[in-house]
Scaffold this active site. Sequence first.
Site, mmCIF file in Angstrom:
data_model
loop_
_atom_site.group_PDB
_atom_site.id
_atom_site.type_symbol
_atom_site.label_atom_id
_atom_site.label_comp_id
_atom_site.label_asym_id
_atom_site.label_seq_id
_atom_site.Cartn_x
_atom_site.Cartn_y
_atom_site.Cartn_z
ATOM 1 N N HIS A 148 -37.930 20.619 73.145
ATOM 2 C CA HIS A 148 -36.772 20.419 74.018
ATOM 3 C C HIS A 148 -35.998 21.698 74.239
ATOM 4 O O HIS A 148 -36.086 22.653 73.476
ATOM 5 C CB HIS A 148 -35.866 19.303 73.477
ATOM 6 C CG HIS A 148 -34.833 19.759 72.504
ATOM 7 N ND1 HIS A 148 -33.618 20.258 72.892
ATOM 8 C CD2 HIS A 148 -34.837 19.809 71.150
ATOM 9 C CE1 HIS A 148 -32.908 20.578 71.814
ATOM 10 N NE2 HIS A 148 -33.634 20.326 70.750
ATOM 11 N N CYS A 149 -35.235 21.677 75.325
ATOM 12 C CA CYS A 149 -34.319 22.766 75.651
ATOM 13 C C CYS A 149 -33.060 22.119 76.231
ATOM 14 O O CYS A 149 -32.747 20.980 75.907
ATOM 15 C CB CYS A 149 -34.968 23.759 76.634
ATOM 16 S SG CYS A 149 -35.403 23.038 78.214
ATOM 17 N N ARG A 150 -32.377 22.819 77.106
ATOM 18 C CA ARG A 150 -31.145 22.267 77.674
ATOM 19 C C ARG A 150 -31.448 21.192 78.709
ATOM 20 O O ARG A 150 -30.856 20.119 78.675
ATOM 21 C CB ARG A 150 -30.314 23.399 78.296
ATOM 22 C CG ARG A 150 -28.997 22.939 78.886
ATOM 23 C CD ARG A 150 -28.162 24.134 79.347
ATOM 24 N NE ARG A 150 -26.880 23.689 79.877
ATOM 25 C CZ ARG A 150 -26.631 23.526 81.168
ATOM 26 N NH1 ARG A 150 -27.570 23.767 82.066
ATOM 27 N NH2 ARG A 150 -25.440 23.123 81.565
ATOM 28 N N GLY A 176 -34.974 20.715 80.150
ATOM 29 C CA GLY A 176 -36.386 20.346 80.214
ATOM 30 C C GLY A 176 -37.280 21.376 80.882
ATOM 31 O O GLY A 176 -38.501 21.242 80.842
ATOM 32 N N ILE A 180 -31.518 18.325 76.191
ATOM 33 C CA ILE A 180 -30.377 17.882 75.392
ATOM 34 C C ILE A 180 -29.254 17.348 76.280
ATOM 35 O O ILE A 180 -28.472 16.497 75.853
ATOM 36 C CB ILE A 180 -29.900 18.992 74.431
ATOM 37 C CG1 ILE A 180 -29.092 18.381 73.272
ATOM 38 C CG2 ILE A 180 -29.141 20.076 75.168
ATOM 39 C CD1 ILE A 180 -28.892 19.306 72.090
#
Length: 105
Positions: free
Chosen positions: A61-63, A65, A91
């Site tokens: 995951h990141c901020r 996607g 997230i």
Amino acid sequence: MKSITVTELKAWRDGNEDFQLIDVREPYENEICTLDGILIPMNDIPAEFGQIDKTKKVVVHCRSGKRSANVIAFLEQQHGFTNLYNLEGGILAWIEEVDPSMEAY
């Protein structure tokens, strides 16, 4: 590329599913809010991919996607990973749909 929604990820967590969570954001982003995954910033992935388990499900995951999708594409193409899931919406989606008490940025 396989993906997982934030509600599916929550169900995995609540059900004690055996998986690894990798956060490819930068350290300063992880300090703002975290899902308590292993922090390997995207630019460190080529050197640190050995920390990623090939034997069980791995959610990246990141901020939002996008970075995580790029990391998954790299790992699948360059290192033969077949067990990776991109967290849809990152997230930010987690904050919106699962835990609005977390700080968005």
